[in-house]
Design a protein around this motif. Sequence first.
Motif, mmCIF file in Angstrom:
data_model
loop_
_atom_site.group_PDB
_atom_site.id
_atom_site.type_symbol
_atom_site.label_atom_id
_atom_site.label_comp_id
_atom_site.label_asym_id
_atom_site.label_seq_id
_atom_site.Cartn_x
_atom_site.Cartn_y
_atom_site.Cartn_z
ATOM 1 N N LEU A 47 0.866 -1.182 0.000
ATOM 2 C CA LEU A 47 0.000 0.000 0.000
ATOM 3 C C LEU A 47 0.900 1.228 0.000
ATOM 4 O O LEU A 47 1.809 1.325 0.818
ATOM 5 C CB LEU A 47 -0.908 0.011 1.228
ATOM 6 C CG LEU A 47 -1.870 1.189 1.350
ATOM 7 C CD1 LEU A 47 -2.955 1.109 0.269
ATOM 8 C CD2 LEU A 47 -2.514 1.235 2.732
ATOM 9 N N VAL A 48 0.635 2.144 -0.927
ATOM 10 C CA VAL A 48 1.417 3.378 -1.010
ATOM 11 C C VAL A 48 0.476 4.563 -0.800
ATOM 12 O O VAL A 48 -0.439 4.797 -1.601
ATOM 13 C CB VAL A 48 2.140 3.506 -2.366
ATOM 14 C CG1 VAL A 48 3.016 4.758 -2.372
ATOM 15 C CG2 VAL A 48 2.978 2.272 -2.646
ATOM 16 N N ARG A 81 -0.557 9.313 13.011
ATOM 17 C CA ARG A 81 -1.272 8.032 12.919
ATOM 18 C C ARG A 81 -0.934 7.334 11.609
ATOM 19 O O ARG A 81 -0.736 6.106 11.577
ATOM 20 C CB ARG A 81 -2.780 8.247 13.048
ATOM 21 C CG ARG A 81 -3.248 8.673 14.433
ATOM 22 C CD ARG A 81 -4.746 8.489 14.587
ATOM 23 N NE ARG A 81 -5.249 9.046 15.824
ATOM 24 C CZ ARG A 81 -5.200 8.420 17.019
ATOM 25 N NH1 ARG A 81 -4.671 7.218 17.100
ATOM 26 N NH2 ARG A 81 -5.687 9.004 18.096
ATOM 27 N N LEU A 82 -0.858 8.092 10.525
ATOM 28 C CA LEU A 82 -0.480 7.487 9.247
ATOM 29 C C LEU A 82 0.920 6.889 9.329
ATOM 30 O O LEU A 82 1.169 5.787 8.830
ATOM 31 C CB LEU A 82 -0.552 8.529 8.131
ATOM 32 C CG LEU A 82 -1.934 9.067 7.757
ATOM 33 C CD1 LEU A 82 -1.802 10.125 6.671
ATOM 34 C CD2 LEU A 82 -2.872 7.955 7.312
ATOM 35 N N ARG A 83 1.847 7.617 9.945
ATOM 36 C CA ARG A 83 3.203 7.084 10.099
ATOM 37 C C ARG A 83 3.197 5.768 10.865
ATOM 38 O O ARG A 83 3.928 4.831 10.524
ATOM 39 C CB ARG A 83 4.080 8.095 10.849
ATOM 40 C CG ARG A 83 4.442 9.346 10.077
ATOM 41 C CD ARG A 83 5.253 10.286 10.956
ATOM 42 N NE ARG A 83 5.542 11.556 10.306
ATOM 43 C CZ ARG A 83 6.057 12.615 10.927
ATOM 44 N NH1 ARG A 83 6.338 12.544 12.220
ATOM 45 N NH2 ARG A 83 6.288 13.733 10.269
ATOM 46 N N ALA A 84 2.371 5.699 11.906
ATOM 47 C CA ALA A 84 2.352 4.498 12.743
ATOM 48 C C ALA A 84 1.793 3.292 12.007
ATOM 49 O O ALA A 84 2.046 2.150 12.415
ATOM 50 C CB ALA A 84 1.536 4.765 14.008
ATOM 51 N N VAL A 185 3.930 2.054 2.573
ATOM 52 C CA VAL A 185 4.791 3.227 2.447
ATOM 53 C C VAL A 185 3.947 4.498 2.486
ATOM 54 O O VAL A 185 2.878 4.573 1.865
ATOM 55 C CB VAL A 185 5.591 3.166 1.122
ATOM 56 C CG1 VAL A 185 6.425 4.423 0.928
ATOM 57 C CG2 VAL A 185 6.465 1.916 1.092
ATOM 58 N N LEU A 186 4.453 5.508 3.202
ATOM 59 C CA LEU A 186 3.843 6.832 3.230
ATOM 60 C C LEU A 186 4.807 7.822 2.596
ATOM 61 O O LEU A 186 5.923 8.016 3.084
ATOM 62 C CB LEU A 186 3.540 7.251 4.671
ATOM 63 C CG LEU A 186 3.101 8.713 4.881
ATOM 64 C CD1 LEU A 186 1.779 8.996 4.176
ATOM 65 C CD2 LEU A 186 3.005 9.037 6.369
#
Length: 258
Positions: A47-48, A81-84, A185-186
């Motif tokens: 997921l990107v 939260r997205l990073r986590a 990945v973010l």
Amino acid sequence: MPPLADDDVWRRLLAGDVPGADDVEPGSSAADLLERYGPLVAAGSPLVLAQLGQSLDGFVAARTGDAVFVTGTEDRRHLHRLRALVDAVVVGVSTVATDDCRLTVRAVDGPSPVRVVLDPRARLPPAARLVAGDGPPVLWCVADSAAAGLVAAPGVDVVPLPTTEGAFAPAAVLAALRGRGLARVLVEGGGRTVSRFLAAQALDRLLVTTAPVLVGDGVPGLRFPGADRLADALRPPARRFALGPDTCVELDLSALRA
């Protein structure tokens, strides 16, 4: 059983377990957490994602590069939260040089991702907090031609990659990360980096938070070769939610490819 509280929902999401809608009280903050992040967890791997915070007139920073802060506290909490929820967070070296960012999870409970710096010309500032040696691992992506003789700080791994016209192909970056087991990945910034991944159709989801502020002139957010006619513009399925005074729009770009 009683409805799940916020912390319960978040712990389960971090573990890759998406509670059912019946497990939370409708209209509660726990239900909001589930609605926002449940689909991202349920999407699995790979997921990107990409995230940008911008002004109402489309700038991510002032003309000086100052970006502290375009969006508000709730959006920064959302970003953490997205990073986590991902394995790796990706930024361009200009973002590191301008913001001296740490790219760790601090505003919420959760693990910090591997930090990835895209730096074809090996310009990463040696005094950057990112490479201070007291955080998660750092992958320093540099051009093949710039990798020879580089001495990296402890906790920093040099990753040579091919370049085209001085830039990395997003597909090459993602392939290198997946080769290291980093499938979620973010892409966090800046605007040019996110735009490059968008133009390459390398993103599954794009999240753009817009703040009710006008900058007038500054560093632009998304810029990519668009369609000549509005009828041909990208119109992916979208979700919207409020983050304090800001508004976040999540675009499902994978639906366009499907």
